[in-house]
Design an enzyme around this catalytic site. Structure first.
Site, short mmCIF file in Angstrom:
data_model
loop_
_atom_site.label_atom_id
_atom_site.label_comp_id
_atom_site.label_asym_id
_atom_site.label_seq_id
_atom_site.Cartn_x
_atom_site.Cartn_y
_atom_site.Cartn_z
N PRO A 89 0.82 -1.22 0.00
CA PRO A 89 0.00 0.00 0.00
C PRO A 89 0.85 1.26 0.00
CG PRO A 89 -0.33 -1.25 2.04
CD PRO A 89 0.61 -2.05 1.20
N GLU A 116 2.16 -7.88 8.71
CA GLU A 116 2.40 -6.42 8.72
C GLU A 116 3.20 -5.97 7.50
OE1 GLU A 116 1.07 -4.11 10.65
OE2 GLU A 116 -0.04 -5.78 11.52
N ARG A 154 -4.86 -9.59 -20.53
CA ARG A 154 -5.94 -9.26 -21.47
C ARG A 154 -5.45 -8.39 -22.63
NH1 ARG A 154 -8.81 -4.91 -20.99
NH2 ARG A 154 -10.84 -5.91 -21.29
N ASP A 169 -11.18 0.50 -24.28
CA ASP A 169 -11.29 0.58 -22.82
C ASP A 169 -10.79 1.92 -22.30
OD1 ASP A 169 -12.34 -1.92 -22.46
OD2 ASP A 169 -10.41 -2.90 -22.19
C1 SAM Z 1 -2.07 -6.06 5.98
S1 SAM Z 1 -1.06 -5.60 4.64
C2 SAM Z 1 0.24 -4.71 5.42
C3 SAM Z 1 -0.04 -3.25 5.48
C4 SAM Z 1 1.13 -2.41 6.00
N1 SAM Z 1 1.37 -2.66 7.39
C5 SAM Z 1 0.83 -0.94 5.78
O1 SAM Z 1 0.09 -0.37 6.59
O2 SAM Z 1 1.29 -0.35 4.76
C6 SAM Z 1 -0.31 -7.09 4.13
C7 SAM Z 1 0.16 -7.14 2.72
O3 SAM Z 1 -0.94 -6.98 1.85
C8 SAM Z 1 -0.53 -6.38 0.64
N2 SAM Z 1 -1.37 -5.18 0.42
C9 SAM Z 1 -2.28 -4.68 1.26
N3 SAM Z 1 -2.89 -3.59 0.76
C10 SAM Z 1 -2.34 -3.40 -0.46
C11 SAM Z 1 -2.53 -2.43 -1.49
N4 SAM Z 1 -3.40 -1.43 -1.37
N5 SAM Z 1 -1.80 -2.55 -2.61
C12 SAM Z 1 -0.89 -3.54 -2.76
N6 SAM Z 1 -0.66 -4.48 -1.81
C13 SAM Z 1 -1.37 -4.42 -0.68
C14 SAM Z 1 0.95 -6.05 0.79
O4 SAM Z 1 1.71 -7.05 0.15
C15 SAM Z 1 1.14 -6.09 2.29
O5 SAM Z 1 2.46 -6.42 2.64
#
Ligand code: SAM
Length: 252
Positions: A89, A116, A154, A169
């Site tokens: 994220p 995490e 795609r 698209d």
């Molecule tokens: C619970 S999340 C960890 C969030 C992290 N502690 C933070 O607050 O940025 C677990 C995993 O989900 C994936 N993930 C969660 N949200 C995401 C997003 N919006 N985009 C891409 N990957 C995501 C990532 O690989 C991340 O390491």
């Protein structure tokens, strides 16, 4: 086209190799999938892939070493070098331009975090790009990885029944970079709501103008940033600007 995915849940990826467009393309061997579970690169009896965070706090962090070994194993199977993209994220927001770059680059190694997140030292040693699906937090990187793969697959020649449909698209930067226009199908009258007359006219030029104007109006209302980009890239015609002026959507 090849994707290698580093994931604790490889079984989730059956969603891409089974049903729909991505599954059909997989059966046609338009793309290949390598699945690498960090657990297979552990050396203890519990096959440990995570541990508590230094500094305290809730949750667990994925260990660097099983991830690095999984990436190395994936790399060894690929004919060419590929970006190593960590789903996160905190990364750069994924978009159609990135999908097109992956299409031309032959794919990527996608790393799915859990818990995490992953040890920062793994990111510094092995990751070339951190990619986000948007400003929300999911429980793992598998769904983002699948979304990325679907968006690229795609675009592969032969993946869609009608090759022109991807061109129409939203976000197709090489053509317009605008949002798509609305779609209608049978019946003509659905609960007193009629299909727009332009689409029933059979007049191809009129239909094209109607669709273009709908795209322009929708993009202006919902995504003025995209309209600005299309303008800057010289993708708008004089007729487009004339129409936009009737909406009050003149350049800043
Ligand atoms: C619970 S999340 C960890 C969030 C992290 N502690 C933070 O607050 O940025 C677990 C995993 O989900 C994936 N993930 C969660 N949200 C995401 C997003 N919006 N985009 C891409 N990957 C995501 C990532 O690989 C991340 O390491």
């Amino acid at each position: 086209m090849r994707f290698d995915v580093i994931t604790l849940f490889p079984e989730m990826f059956a969603a891409l190799s089974g049903p729909g467009i991505t599954g059909r393309a997989f059966k046609q061997q338009l793309w290949e999938l390598g699945l690498w579970n960090p657990r297979d690169f552990t050396h203890d009896v519990h096959r440990t892939v995570d541990d508590r965070p230094y500094g305290g706090g809730p949750g667990m962090v994925m260990l660097a070493d099983p991830l690095e070994q999984a990436v190395e194993a994936a790399r060894a199977q690929r004919p060419q070098s590929a970006p190593v993209m960590l789903m996160s994220p905190t990364g750069k927001r994924f978009d159609q331009a990135m999908a097109e770059r992956l299409l031309h680059g032959g794919g990527a190694i996608l790393v799915c975090g859990r818990y995490e997140g992953v040890d920062q030292r793994f990111i510094e040693r092995c990751v070339s790009d951190e990619v986000s699906m948007g400003d929300f937090v999911l429980s793992g990187g598998e769904i983002p990885a699948m979304a990325i793969m679907d968006s690229v697959i795609r675009l592969l020649p032969g993946a869609l029944n009608d090759a022109d449909s991807a061109k129409q698209d939203s976000f197709n930067e090489s053509l317009t970079g605008l949002l798509d226009s609305p779609h209608y199908t049978r019946p003509e009258n659905y609960k007193e709501q009629m299909v727009p007359s332009e689409l029933l006219s059979g007049h191809h030029a009129k239909i094209a103008v109607w669709r273009r104007q709908q795209s322009l109006a929708l993009t202006w209302r919902r995504r003025p940033d995209l309209l600005r980009r299309a303008r800057e890239a010289g993708l708008l015609s004089k007729a487009d600007e004339k129409f936009l002026a009737t909406l009050g959507a003149t350049p800043d």
